[in-house]
Design a protein around this motif. Structure first.
Motif, PDB file in Angstrom:
ATOM      1  N   HIS A  34       0.969  -9.778   0.741  1.00  0.00           N
ATOM      2  CA  HIS A  34       1.045  -8.454   0.455  1.00  0.00           C
ATOM      3  C   HIS A  34       2.232  -7.802   0.112  1.00  0.00           C
ATOM      4  O   HIS A  34       3.375  -8.392   0.554  1.00  0.00           O
ATOM      5  CB  HIS A  34       0.163  -7.303   1.794  1.00  0.00           C
ATOM      6  N   VAL A  35       2.312  -6.824  -0.676  1.00  0.00           N
ATOM      7  CA  VAL A  35       3.505  -6.209  -0.961  1.00  0.00           C
ATOM      8  C   VAL A  35       3.829  -5.378   0.333  1.00  0.00           C
ATOM      9  O   VAL A  35       3.106  -4.657   0.791  1.00  0.00           O
ATOM     10  CB  VAL A  35       3.288  -5.093  -2.130  1.00  0.00           C
ATOM     11  N   THR A  36       5.188  -5.557   0.978  1.00  0.00           N
ATOM     12  CA  THR A  36       5.583  -4.953   1.891  1.00  0.00           C
ATOM     13  C   THR A  36       6.819  -4.272   1.920  1.00  0.00           C
ATOM     14  O   THR A  36       7.719  -4.683   0.999  1.00  0.00           O
ATOM     15  CB  THR A  36       5.433  -6.140   3.040  1.00  0.00           C
ATOM     16  N   VAL A  37       7.055  -3.571   3.156  1.00  0.00           N
ATOM     17  CA  VAL A  37       8.479  -2.922   3.133  1.00  0.00           C
ATOM     18  C   VAL A  37       9.225  -3.613   4.115  1.00  0.00           C
ATOM     19  O   VAL A  37       8.696  -3.648   5.294  1.00  0.00           O
ATOM     20  CB  VAL A  37       8.375  -1.304   3.236  1.00  0.00           C
ATOM     21  N   ASN A  38      10.428  -3.973   4.070  1.00  0.00           N
ATOM     22  CA  ASN A  38      11.291  -4.561   5.118  1.00  0.00           C
ATOM     23  C   ASN A  38      12.693  -4.060   5.103  1.00  0.00           C
ATOM     24  O   ASN A  38      13.561  -3.972   4.306  1.00  0.00           O
ATOM     25  CB  ASN A  38      11.170  -5.992   4.839  1.00  0.00           C
ATOM     26  N   LEU A  51      15.549  10.256   5.632  1.00  0.00           N
ATOM     27  CA  LEU A  51      14.282  10.082   6.075  1.00  0.00           C
ATOM     28  C   LEU A  51      13.763  11.248   6.693  1.00  0.00           C
ATOM     29  O   LEU A  51      14.463  11.657   7.669  1.00  0.00           O
ATOM     30  CB  LEU A  51      13.913   8.882   6.828  1.00  0.00           C
ATOM     31  N   PRO A  52      12.426  11.634   6.569  1.00  0.00           N
ATOM     32  CA  PRO A  52      12.010  12.769   7.500  1.00  0.00           C
ATOM     33  C   PRO A  52      12.001  12.642   8.956  1.00  0.00           C
ATOM     34  O   PRO A  52      11.734  11.462   9.460  1.00  0.00           O
ATOM     35  CB  PRO A  52      10.504  13.177   6.765  1.00  0.00           C
ATOM     36  N   ALA A  53      12.237  13.856   9.670  1.00  0.00           N
ATOM     37  CA  ALA A  53      12.145  13.710  11.175  1.00  0.00           C
ATOM     38  C   ALA A  53      10.983  14.347  11.854  1.00  0.00           C
ATOM     39  O   ALA A  53      10.835  14.367  12.868  1.00  0.00           O
ATOM     40  CB  ALA A  53      13.096  14.425  11.620  1.00  0.00           C
ATOM     41  N   ASP A  54      10.050  14.607  10.945  1.00  0.00           N
ATOM     42  CA  ASP A  54       8.694  15.278  11.598  1.00  0.00           C
ATOM     43  C   ASP A  54       7.444  14.432  11.086  1.00  0.00           C
ATOM     44  O   ASP A  54       6.466  15.013  11.139  1.00  0.00           O
ATOM     45  CB  ASP A  54       8.554  16.633  10.703  1.00  0.00           C
ATOM     46  N   THR A  55       7.726  13.089  10.841  1.00  0.00           N
ATOM     47  CA  THR A  55       6.647  12.294  10.748  1.00  0.00           C
ATOM     48  C   THR A  55       6.798  11.015  11.390  1.00  0.00           C
ATOM     49  O   THR A  55       7.907  10.576  11.319  1.00  0.00           O
ATOM     50  CB  THR A  55       6.099  12.077   9.315  1.00  0.00           C
ATOM     51  N   GLY A  56       5.660  10.232  11.581  1.00  0.00           N
ATOM     52  CA  GLY A  56       5.960   8.719  12.123  1.00  0.00           C
ATOM     53  C   GLY A  56       5.879   7.568  11.301  1.00  0.00           C
ATOM     54  O   GLY A  56       6.183   6.349  11.444  1.00  0.00           O
ATOM     55  N   GLU A  57       5.795   7.834  10.000  1.00  0.00           N
ATOM     56  CA  GLU A  57       5.692   7.085   8.738  1.00  0.00           C
ATOM     57  C   GLU A  57       5.635   7.544   7.498  1.00  0.00           C
ATOM     58  O   GLU A  57       5.449   8.644   7.271  1.00  0.00           O
ATOM     59  CB  GLU A  57       4.353   6.021   8.928  1.00  0.00           C
ATOM     60  N   LEU A  58       6.179   6.621   6.549  1.00  0.00           N
ATOM     61  CA  LEU A  58       6.078   6.828   5.125  1.00  0.00           C
ATOM     62  C   LEU A  58       5.522   5.792   4.587  1.00  0.00           C
ATOM     63  O   LEU A  58       5.556   4.663   4.583  1.00  0.00           O
ATOM     64  CB  LEU A  58       7.450   6.850   4.470  1.00  0.00           C
ATOM     65  N   MET A  59       4.419   6.127   3.649  1.00  0.00           N
ATOM     66  CA  MET A  59       3.538   5.111   2.935  1.00  0.00           C
ATOM     67  C   MET A  59       4.146   5.087   1.379  1.00  0.00           C
ATOM     68  O   MET A  59       4.138   6.283   0.602  1.00  0.00           O
ATOM     69  CB  MET A  59       2.159   5.360   2.926  1.00  0.00           C
ATOM     70  N   PHE A  60       4.461   3.882   1.035  1.00  0.00           N
ATOM     71  CA  PHE A  60       4.686   3.788  -0.459  1.00  0.00           C
ATOM     72  C   PHE A  60       3.546   3.173  -1.254  1.00  0.00           C
ATOM     73  O   PHE A  60       3.418   1.850  -1.152  1.00  0.00           O
ATOM     74  CB  PHE A  60       6.206   3.032  -0.565  1.00  0.00           C
ATOM     75  N   LYS A  61       2.884   3.642  -2.065  1.00  0.00           N
ATOM     76  CA  LYS A  61       1.870   3.073  -2.843  1.00  0.00           C
ATOM     77  C   LYS A  61       2.606   2.202  -3.890  1.00  0.00           C
ATOM     78  O   LYS A  61       3.621   2.650  -4.508  1.00  0.00           O
ATOM     79  CB  LYS A  61       1.044   4.044  -3.647  1.00  0.00           C
ATOM     80  N   ALA A  63      -1.173  -0.646   1.539  1.00  0.00           N
ATOM     81  CA  ALA A  63       0.273   0.002   0.857  1.00  0.00           C
ATOM     82  C   ALA A  63       1.161  -0.257   1.774  1.00  0.00           C
ATOM     83  O   ALA A  63       1.073  -0.351   3.096  1.00  0.00           O
ATOM     84  CB  ALA A  63       0.059   1.580   0.775  1.00  0.00           C
ATOM     85  N   PRO A  64       2.357  -0.593   1.180  1.00  0.00           N
ATOM     86  CA  PRO A  64       3.805  -0.832   2.164  1.00  0.00           C
ATOM     87  C   PRO A  64       3.946   0.499   3.067  1.00  0.00           C
ATOM     88  O   PRO A  64       3.897   1.641   2.467  1.00  0.00           O
ATOM     89  CB  PRO A  64       4.750  -0.994   1.124  1.00  0.00           C
ATOM     90  N   VAL A  65       4.176   0.298   4.215  1.00  0.00           N
ATOM     91  CA  VAL A  65       4.289   1.425   5.124  1.00  0.00           C
ATOM     92  C   VAL A  65       5.454   1.254   6.102  1.00  0.00           C
ATOM     93  O   VAL A  65       5.782   0.244   6.400  1.00  0.00           O
ATOM     94  CB  VAL A  65       3.180   1.630   6.037  1.00  0.00           C
TER      95      VAL A  65
END
Length: 245
Positions: free
Chosen positions: A38-42, A140-150, A179-181
């Motif tokens: 899969h395409v992933t973020v690392n 990076l935002p401080a009000d969420t637990g994840e960012l999703m990059f399609k 999606a990469p998360v």
């Protein structure tokens, strides 16, 4: 009653059993390898409210085509004030900005547009290899637990694979095209410190599929295959024993 010690498969039968078990093992290993491509973020985590360097890792899933283009969509609902990319030899990169409905407040004032799409093209990721595309981003935002990059992965045969499905809930099966998360954790709990990128022409490439993406699933596949072999041989022996009793 004949002795059970004679309930042993003949040479031909043993060869057939070996072939069946071998096919089962190959099928399981094939599924494990495909599932990891899969395409992933690392890295997979970063600290909230910081700047981070991440790499979008793109393995080639096809045996008969090369990957020739990658498009990564940055979340427009949580725009990032700073985005920069590391040049990759052989690839052309384009970062596209979008006008924001709500400006971002930064140290220098209000920012009315932000990068929402990055496109790499002109290069080639051959079958059996992967490429990493580095991006520095923040805050990076401080009000969420994840960012999703399609992400959109284009192949030399014209096929486009869209990695755009949200991550599965805990305990649920993984979607076909996740999606990469990037997981976001409170400051002090991340796997990397806040860092930026300096422009460089040194890219990253490799000739094998990433170990940390596929090794665990591959080992799991081996275990399942061995179990299948045991069930096949054990079931045959039990059947032969009953037929002779």
């Amino acid at each position: 009653m004949p002795s059970l010690s004679h309930a042993r498969p003949s040479g031909a039968t043993a060869r057939r059993l070996g072939a069946v078990a071998g096919l089962a093992a190959v099928s399981v290993l094939g599924l494990a390898t495909a599932a990891s491509a899969h395409v992933t973020v690392n890295p997979k985590t970063a600290e909230q409210g910081t700047y981070a360097k991440v790499a979008f890792r793109v393995p080639n899933e096809r045996d008969n085509a090369s990957t020739t283009k990658l498009v990564v969509h940055l979340p427009a609902d949580r725009p990032l004030s700073s985005v920069s990319v590391r040049p990759v030899p052989g690839w052309t990169v384009k970062a596209e900005k979008t006008k924001l409905a709500t400006p971002i407040k930064t140290e220098g004032g209000e920012q009315t547009e932000a990068v929402t799409r990055i496109t790499w093209s002109g290069g080639k990721i051959d079958p059996g290899t992967f490429q990493e595309f580095d991006v520095s981003m923040g805050r990076l935002p401080a009000d969420t637990g994840e960012l999703m990059f399609k992400a959109d992965q284009t192949y030399s045969n014209g096929e486009v694979v869209k990695w755009d499905q949200p991550p599965a809930a805990e305990g649920a099966a993984e979607p076909e095209h996740p999606a990469p998360v990037l997981k976001l954790v409170p400051k002090g709990q991340g796997q990397q410190s806040a860092v930026g990128l300096t422009a460089t022409t040194q890219g990253k490439s490799a000739a094998t599929v990433s170990a940390d993406d596929g090794t665990a699933r591959l080992l799991g596949g081996v275990g399942i295959a061995v179990g299948v072999l045991g069930l096949v041989v054990g079931g045959y022996g039990l059947t032969r024993a009953r037929s002779r009793s």
